[in-house]
Each structure stands twice: as structure tokens, then as C-alpha cells.
Design a protein around this motif. Structure first.
Motif, PDB file in Angstrom:
ATOM      1  N   THR A 140       0.854  -1.184   0.000  1.00 45.55           N
ATOM      2  CA  THR A 140       0.000   0.000   0.000  1.00 45.55           C
ATOM      3  C   THR A 140       0.896   1.242   0.000  1.00 45.55           C
ATOM      4  OG1 THR A 140      -1.738  -1.123   1.252  1.00 45.55           O
ATOM      5  CG2 THR A 140      -1.729   1.297   1.310  1.00 45.55           C
ATOM      6  N   GLU A 141       0.567   2.199  -0.853  1.00 41.41           N
ATOM      7  CA  GLU A 141       1.310   3.458  -0.858  1.00 41.41           C
ATOM      8  C   GLU A 141       0.660   4.416   0.137  1.00 41.41           C
ATOM      9  OE1 GLU A 141       2.877   7.012  -3.841  1.00 41.41           O
ATOM     10  OE2 GLU A 141       1.207   5.740  -4.450  1.00 41.41           O
ATOM     11  N   ILE A 142       1.401   4.751   1.185  1.00 37.72           N
ATOM     12  CA  ILE A 142       0.929   5.704   2.176  1.00 37.72           C
ATOM     13  C   ILE A 142       1.501   7.074   1.834  1.00 37.72           C
ATOM     14  CG2 ILE A 142       0.933   6.342   4.613  1.00 37.72           C
ATOM     15  CD1 ILE A 142       1.398   3.378   5.272  1.00 37.72           C
ATOM     16  N   MET A 143       0.641   8.041   1.616  1.00 37.72           N
ATOM     17  CA  MET A 143       1.107   9.409   1.411  1.00 37.72           C
ATOM     18  C   MET A 143       1.428  10.014   2.776  1.00 37.72           C
ATOM     19  SD  MET A 143       1.340   9.895  -1.760  1.00 37.72           S
ATOM     20  CE  MET A 143       1.713  11.639  -1.674  1.00 37.72           C
ATOM     21  N   VAL A 144       2.700  10.265   3.032  1.00 37.54           N
ATOM     22  CA  VAL A 144       3.128  10.753   4.341  1.00 37.54           C
ATOM     23  C   VAL A 144       3.087  12.280   4.315  1.00 37.54           C
ATOM     24  CG1 VAL A 144       4.894  10.597   6.135  1.00 37.54           C
ATOM     25  CG2 VAL A 144       4.567   8.701   4.536  1.00 37.54           C
ATOM     26  N   THR A 145       1.850  12.796   4.342  1.00 40.02           N
ATOM     27  CA  THR A 145       1.634  14.243   4.279  1.00 40.02           C
ATOM     28  C   THR A 145       0.570  14.709   5.275  1.00 40.02           C
ATOM     29  OG1 THR A 145      -0.019  13.973   2.510  1.00 40.02           O
ATOM     30  CG2 THR A 145       2.263  14.340   1.825  1.00 40.02           C
ATOM     31  N   GLU A 146       0.167  13.819   6.184  1.00 41.37           N
ATOM     32  CA  GLU A 146      -0.875  14.164   7.148  1.00 41.37           C
ATOM     33  C   GLU A 146      -0.268  14.894   8.356  1.00 41.37           C
ATOM     34  OE1 GLU A 146      -4.118  13.706   6.799  1.00 41.37           O
ATOM     35  OE2 GLU A 146      -3.887  12.728   4.836  1.00 41.37           O
ATOM     36  N   PRO A 147      -1.041  15.748   9.008  1.00 41.63           N
ATOM     37  CA  PRO A 147      -0.520  16.478  10.177  1.00 41.63           C
ATOM     38  C   PRO A 147      -0.007  15.570  11.290  1.00 41.63           C
ATOM     39  CG  PRO A 147      -2.576  17.450   9.429  1.00 41.63           C
ATOM     40  CD  PRO A 147      -2.406  16.187   8.645  1.00 41.63           C
ATOM     41  N   ASP A 148      -0.533  14.340  11.389  1.00 44.20           N
ATOM     42  CA  ASP A 148      -0.094  13.429  12.441  1.00 44.20           C
ATOM     43  C   ASP A 148       1.184  12.680  12.085  1.00 44.20           C
ATOM     44  OD1 ASP A 148      -2.169  14.147  14.075  1.00 44.20           O
ATOM     45  OD2 ASP A 148      -3.461  12.486  13.481  1.00 44.20           O
ATOM     46  N   HIS A 149       1.648  12.813  10.857  1.00 45.88           N
ATOM     47  CA  HIS A 149       2.925  12.209  10.488  1.00 45.88           C
ATOM     48  C   HIS A 149       4.079  13.050  11.055  1.00 45.88           C
ATOM     49  CE1 HIS A 149       0.825  10.059   6.950  1.00 45.88           C
ATOM     50  NE2 HIS A 149       1.231   9.139   7.801  1.00 45.88           N
ATOM     51  N   PRO A 150       5.268  12.464  11.208  1.00 53.22           N
ATOM     52  CA  PRO A 150       6.395  13.211  11.800  1.00 53.22           C
ATOM     53  C   PRO A 150       6.669  14.526  11.069  1.00 53.22           C
ATOM     54  CG  PRO A 150       6.934  10.877  11.632  1.00 53.22           C
ATOM     55  CD  PRO A 150       5.631  11.057  10.919  1.00 53.22           C
ATOM     56  N   TYR A 151       6.819  15.579  11.836  1.00 51.20           N
ATOM     57  CA  TYR A 151       7.214  16.929  11.403  1.00 51.20           C
ATOM     58  C   TYR A 151       6.124  17.703  10.651  1.00 51.20           C
ATOM     59  CZ  TYR A 151      11.950  15.227  12.372  1.00 51.20           C
ATOM     60  OH  TYR A 151      13.063  14.706  12.968  1.00 51.20           O
ATOM     61  N   LEU A 152       5.059  17.067  10.233  1.00 54.28           N
ATOM     62  CA  LEU A 152       4.180  17.685   9.238  1.00 54.28           C
ATOM     63  C   LEU A 152       3.129  18.613   9.801  1.00 54.28           C
ATOM     64  CD1 LEU A 152       4.111  14.701   6.818  1.00 54.28           C
ATOM     65  CD2 LEU A 152       4.680  17.034   6.182  1.00 54.28           C
ATOM     66  N   SER A 153       2.947  18.636  11.106  1.00 54.06           N
ATOM     67  CA  SER A 153       1.927  19.521  11.679  1.00 54.06           C
ATOM     68  C   SER A 153       2.245  20.992  11.436  1.00 54.06           C
ATOM     69  CB  SER A 153       1.786  19.260  13.181  1.00 54.06           C
ATOM     70  OG  SER A 153       3.000  19.523  13.856  1.00 54.06           O
ATOM     71  N   ALA A 154       3.520  21.308  11.184  1.00 54.84           N
ATOM     72  CA  ALA A 154       3.920  22.713  10.998  1.00 54.84           C
ATOM     73  C   ALA A 154       3.802  23.166   9.547  1.00 54.84           C
ATOM     74  CB  ALA A 154       5.357  22.906  11.468  1.00 54.84           C
ATOM     75  N   TRP A 155       3.541  22.229   8.625  1.00 51.89           N
ATOM     76  CA  TRP A 155       3.638  22.580   7.217  1.00 51.89           C
ATOM     77  C   TRP A 155       2.281  22.779   6.560  1.00 51.89           C
ATOM     78  CZ3 TRP A 155       8.067  24.449   5.721  1.00 51.89           C
ATOM     79  CH2 TRP A 155       9.237  24.046   6.357  1.00 51.89           C
TER      80      TRP A 155
END
Length: 390
Positions: free
Chosen positions: A314-329
Motif C-alpha cells: 500500500t502506498e501511504i502518502m506521508v503528508t498528514e498532520p499526524d505524520h512526523p514533522y508535518l503539523s507545521a507545514w
């Protein structure tokens, strides 16, 4: 960010490719992340006054110098960030730590195992309030950090196999100039240290296991190249004179990990068609993960516990706010790029120093990777004999 806390004043030693990347990190981190201390881009150091002045103007550094010792001697400098060729890492870092400066040093930690050991010893002697970190920035790619979270949470079971490779092709042309990365006295090694160091560190980071032994092969395909009239980034203008390539073009090695896994590694700057393909696949008893830097916003995940009719990567798009570092972006689905790893590196470094805890990867972590690289070199020099990492 508190306004009543004194800033961390940064001196950056070097201003080439990595100088630009680190400058971007220091400049952007406080604008997107809520940091406890503000980094101040105080001093940029380079050998040529004209070039370093132009770089400082371009990237936003306040002052310049042409001797790195000035940065060490200044009482107002808090952090020494080293992005010079590996041959100067040890001298600068050891002096900085002795002067009570925090240090961020680009990978690999040094050109030789002896230099890396001296740097780790200097970090230990510096005391509990002085911190040193090595810049294995790909740990800070959100998909790579999320892969570690999955593996360490048990999502793929017990790790059995690791396949790691870092493939580039910028030296395929035999007329590409003889830049510093092709000289052992400046670079330490070729693809092994430049790219293999990243593959080893990322494999150890994601699995939580350390390489304990290797069997290696090194090869140089092009033994002479034109001496450049000037050097620009990874290239330059070839001249008529030629010089010897004194490093490897390709490194291949197998390894064992202390947690029982077995791995294979490849590092090459001769892989035609591959531009920046740092790839890692980790296979476990109940699943697997697959990461490719050329598709850095996604992660492959295989769940072997799912019904057989539904199994598949499965391809997981690692762009969600709960993914590492991404809440700031940005909002979900909006991709990040290469430079964001350096922003995350600056963020993590600043937070650790502010909280008086050791940032990772530490100099001992960098030393461990250096031991693996040295083991590969020893093995390759002895017909690929199995070599323990000590």
C-alpha cells in the motif's frame, strides 16, 4: 518563540552545496516551527572573501570571515556548523568542542576512523552542557521517520532482511572533472562515504539495529579525470590536464545486524539513470516497508496479516498532520522537498540544545557508521573477507 530568551548564534563553516542547504534550514526553521530559542545566522566562513561575502548576502548571514578559527575564538558564537570537506571536520570540531561550542557536523563524521574516534572523544570531554550532532539529514524526511515508527512499533514483526542502496549517476561521464569528492585526502572515500554512509545510517535508524559485520567490494571504473579549471557544486569546467581518481566509484557489501537481521548495501555514483535514489526495504515476519527518496513523500507498507486476497504493498502518502514533522507545514497532500530535512534538522538540534539533552544522531552514532565504512574498506582490501565491526 519566547522573546526574552537570548538567541543561539550560529557560525557556518563552508558555503557550497551543503552550505546552501544548512542556511535554508537555519533560516526557515523558526518561521514554521515554534522553537524555544531563535537561531541567529551570525557568521559565515569561507576561504575566499569575495565568494563568502556573496554567499552571505544571498543566504542572509550577518557577517563573514575567511578563517574558521575566528568563529571558535568569538565568545558570542554558540554553535559551529561544519559543512566543509571531510578532511577538515576533525580539526574544526575538536577545537569548537574544546572552546565550549555546540557542534553540528555534516556526514560522514570524518575521513578516517581515527579522526572519528578523536571527535567522539572530544564530544565526551566537552561535558554535559555541550552537545554535538552529525548531520544524517535523511532521518528527518517524514516518510523515513514514519517508517521507523512503524518498524519499532512492531507493525512488520521481527526484522529479517534489509536492502539498502543509494544510486546516483553524476560520474558516469568519464570526462566529468576531478572535483574534491574524488580525492581521498579530501573526501576520505568515494561512493562508500558519500552515499554508503547515508544508507548505513538510515538502515540502522529505521530498524533500531546496528551493523556488526560486513563483507565488501569496492571498485573504481574511471581512474583519471580532467582537473577542473573551476569547481561549481558537484562539477566544474574541465581543463586539459588530468589527475588520478583516488576513491571508489562503487561500494557493494553485505552485513549482519545485532538484532539478527541480514542486510545488503549498494552505493554508487555510476548508476546510469538514477539521480538521487536512496532506497530502503525492510522485510519482517508480518510485513514490510519500502522507501525511495526519489518519491520522498510516500512510503510502501505491506501487511502480511491481512487476508490473502487483500495483501499487497500500500502506498501511504506521508503528508498528514499526524505524520512526523508535518503539523507545521501545509495541508494534507501538499508535498515537501529535499530542503525540508534541513529545516527539521535545525529544529531538532535547537530543541535538544535548549532542553539540555543530547541531539541525535550523536558523534558516537556517527563513529559507529564510520566503523562500518572502515570495515567495508578492510574487507574489500582482503578479497571481501568477513570483517567484524569493533
Amino acid at each position: 518563540m519566547p522573546h526574552d530568551v537570548a538567541p543561539l548564534k550560529i557560525a557556518l563553516i563552508g558555503h557550497g552545496f551543503m552550505g546552501a542547504a544548512h542556511s535554508q534550514g537555519w533560516r526557515v526553521a523558526p518561521r514554521f516551527h515554534d522553537l524555544p530559542v531563535r537561531p541567529e545566522m551570525t557568521l559565515l566562513v569561507g576561504r575566499s572573501a569575495g565568494a563568502v561575502d556573496a554567499a552571505a548576502e544571498k543566504w542572509g548571514w550577518q557577517e563573514t570571515a575567511t578563517d574558521w578559527r575566528e568563529a571558535i575564538d568569538r565568545d558570542d558564537i554558540d554553535v559551529i556548523d561544519i559543512v566543509t570537506p571531510g578532511g577538515s571536520h576533525a580539526e574544526i570540531a575538536i577545537a569548537a568542542l574544546a572552546a565550549g561550542k555546540h557542534v553540528l557536523c555534516e556526514k560522514p563524521l570524518a575521513n578516517t576512523l581515527e579522526e572519528a574516534e578523536a571527535m567522539a572523544d572530544a564530544a565526551d570531554r566537552a561535558g554535559t552542557d555541550v552537545f554535538a550532532m552529525v548531520g544524517f539529514t535523511y532521518r528527518r524526511v517524514p516518510a523515513a521517520a514514519f517508517a521507523r515508527d512503524l518498524v519499532l512499533s512492531g507493525a512488520i514483526g521481527d526484522v529479517r532482511q534489509v536492502r539498502a542502496s543509494y544510486l546516483q549517476d553524476w560520474l558516469v561521464d568519464p570526462e566529468a572533472p576531478l572535483t574534491w569528492r574524488l580525492k581521498k585526502d579530501q573526501a576520505g572515500s568515494g561512493a562508500l562515504g558519500d552515499l554508503g554512509a547515508h544508507a548505513v545510517d538510515l538502515a540502522q535508524f529505521i530498524t533500531g539495529q546496528k551493523v556488526t559485520g560486513v563483507s565488501g567490494l569496492l571498485n573504481t571504473f574511471v581512474h583519471e579525470r580532467p582537473i577542473p579549471l573551476d569547481a561549481i557544486g558537484l562539477g566544474g569546467t574541465p581543463g586539459l590536464d588530468r589527475g588520478q581518481v583516488t576513491v571508489d566509484d562503487l561500494a557493494l557489501f553485505t552485513g549482519r545486524f545485532d538484532g539478527g537481521a541480514v542486510g545488503s548495501f549498494e552505493a554508487t555514483r555510476m548508476s546510469t539513470g538514477r539521480k538521487n535514489a536512496l532506497r530502503l526495504e525492510v522485510a519482517g515476519t508480518t510485513g514490510a516497508i519500502s522507501f525511495d527518496l526519489e518519491s520522498m513523500n510516500s512510503l510502501g507498507f505491506y501487511d502480511a496479516t491481512a487476508p490473502q486476497t487483500r495483501q499487497g504493498f500500500t502506498e501511504i502518502m506521508v503528508t498528514e498532520p499526524d505524520h512526523p514533522y508535518l503539523s507545521a507545514w501545509w495541508p494534507a497532500g501538499h508535498a515537501l522537498g529535499y530542503e525540508h530535512g534541513f529545516v527539521h534538522q535545525a529544529k531538532d538540534f535547537i530543541e535538544a540544545v535548549s532542553e539540555k539533552r543530547q541531539p541525535t544522531p550523536s558523534f558516537p552514532d556517527g563513529l559507529q557508521v564510520q566503523k562500518v565504512l572502515a570495515g567495508v574498506e578492510r574487507s574489500a582490501a582482503s578479497d571481501s573477507i568477513w570483517t567484524s565491526i569493533i
